[in-house]
Write a protein that holds these residues in place. Structure first.
Motif, mmCIF file in Angstrom:
data_model
loop_
_atom_site.group_PDB
_atom_site.id
_atom_site.type_symbol
_atom_site.label_atom_id
_atom_site.label_comp_id
_atom_site.label_asym_id
_atom_site.label_seq_id
_atom_site.Cartn_x
_atom_site.Cartn_y
_atom_site.Cartn_z
ATOM 1 N N SER A 20 20.484 30.628 -37.157
ATOM 2 C CA SER A 20 20.619 31.615 -36.089
ATOM 3 C C SER A 20 20.425 31.003 -34.706
ATOM 4 O O SER A 20 20.861 31.567 -33.713
ATOM 5 N N LYS A 22 21.902 28.508 -33.388
ATOM 6 C CA LYS A 22 23.162 28.115 -32.772
ATOM 7 C C LYS A 22 24.142 29.281 -32.650
ATOM 8 O O LYS A 22 25.185 29.144 -32.057
ATOM 9 N N ASN A 23 23.798 30.456 -33.198
ATOM 10 C CA ASN A 23 24.644 31.633 -33.069
ATOM 11 C C ASN A 23 24.274 32.390 -31.804
ATOM 12 O O ASN A 23 23.108 32.506 -31.460
ATOM 13 N N LYS A 24 25.303 32.875 -31.129
ATOM 14 C CA LYS A 24 25.104 33.542 -29.850
ATOM 15 C C LYS A 24 25.987 34.786 -29.815
ATOM 16 O O LYS A 24 27.092 34.773 -30.350
ATOM 17 N N THR A 25 25.508 35.844 -29.175
ATOM 18 C CA THR A 25 26.306 37.053 -28.975
ATOM 19 C C THR A 25 26.369 37.323 -27.483
ATOM 20 O O THR A 25 25.350 37.297 -26.802
ATOM 21 N N GLU A 52 32.705 34.239 -34.849
ATOM 22 C CA GLU A 52 32.449 34.924 -36.111
ATOM 23 C C GLU A 52 32.948 36.367 -36.078
ATOM 24 O O GLU A 52 33.587 36.820 -37.019
ATOM 25 N N SER A 66 30.375 37.316 -31.267
ATOM 26 C CA SER A 66 29.315 36.500 -31.855
ATOM 27 C C SER A 66 29.972 35.186 -32.239
ATOM 28 O O SER A 66 31.020 35.174 -32.876
ATOM 29 N N PHE A 67 29.350 34.084 -31.815
ATOM 30 C CA PHE A 67 29.969 32.783 -32.053
ATOM 31 C C PHE A 67 28.932 31.693 -32.215
ATOM 32 O O PHE A 67 27.778 31.841 -31.834
ATOM 33 N N ASN A 68 29.378 30.597 -32.782
ATOM 34 C CA ASN A 68 28.563 29.405 -32.957
ATOM 35 C C ASN A 68 28.641 28.622 -31.653
ATOM 36 O O ASN A 68 29.684 28.060 -31.331
#
Length: 147
Positions: A20, A22-25, A52, A66-68
């Motif tokens: 999580s 490295k995941n960003k919204t 994503e 939401s993306f890496n």
């Protein structure tokens, strides 16, 4: 047995935090008018490697993605959306891409807003947005007015 279960739970929680991290919204404005726009905007966003999910809201004119963050950025996502014909907070679609949209999708454009225009290029060769011109002409093929 309890130590084993505790160890597995700890590994699972640590692994979840790493993934999580490295995941960003993010949310940003994207101009559009209808369900066809929604599909085009979301498809353009999800076509970027690392994205994503993408959900555009017609009423608020906001795209939530939401993306890496290790694979892509908001800037790259907004570039892809602009290349599909929709103005975003950072980029204006080229006049040609905008005029190619179906009539029901042609939203009111703010011609006085200074924005980067990527025309038909895929990405700027520089990082600072202040270096870009606000040239929105159909003959401009780069965000720098044909630089």
């Amino acid at each position: 047995m309890k130590k084993r279960i505790f160890g597995l739970v700890a590994i699972f929680l640590f692994g979840s935090m790493v993934v999580s991290a490295k995941n960003k919204t993010e949310k940003f404005q994207v101009k559009g008018k209808c369900g066809m726009c929604e599909k085009r905007i979301e498809n353009a966003a999800t076509s970027v490697e690392g994205v994503e999910t993408a959900k555009w809201d017609e009423e608020s004119q906001n795209l939530e993605v939401s993306f890496n963050a290790k694979k892509t950025s908001s800037k790259k996502i907004q570039t892809s959306v602009a290349m599909a014909g929709h103005d975003t907070e950072l980029f204006s679609a080229s006049d040609k891409k905008y005029s190619d949209l179906p009539g029901c999708c042609q939203y009111q454009r703010d011609e006085n807003k200074t924005q980067m225009n990527h025309g038909d290029s895929s990405e700027c060769s520089h990082e600072k947005t202040t270096e870009c011109s606000d040239d929105k002409s159909a003959t401009s093929n780069s965000c720098c007015g044909g630089k």
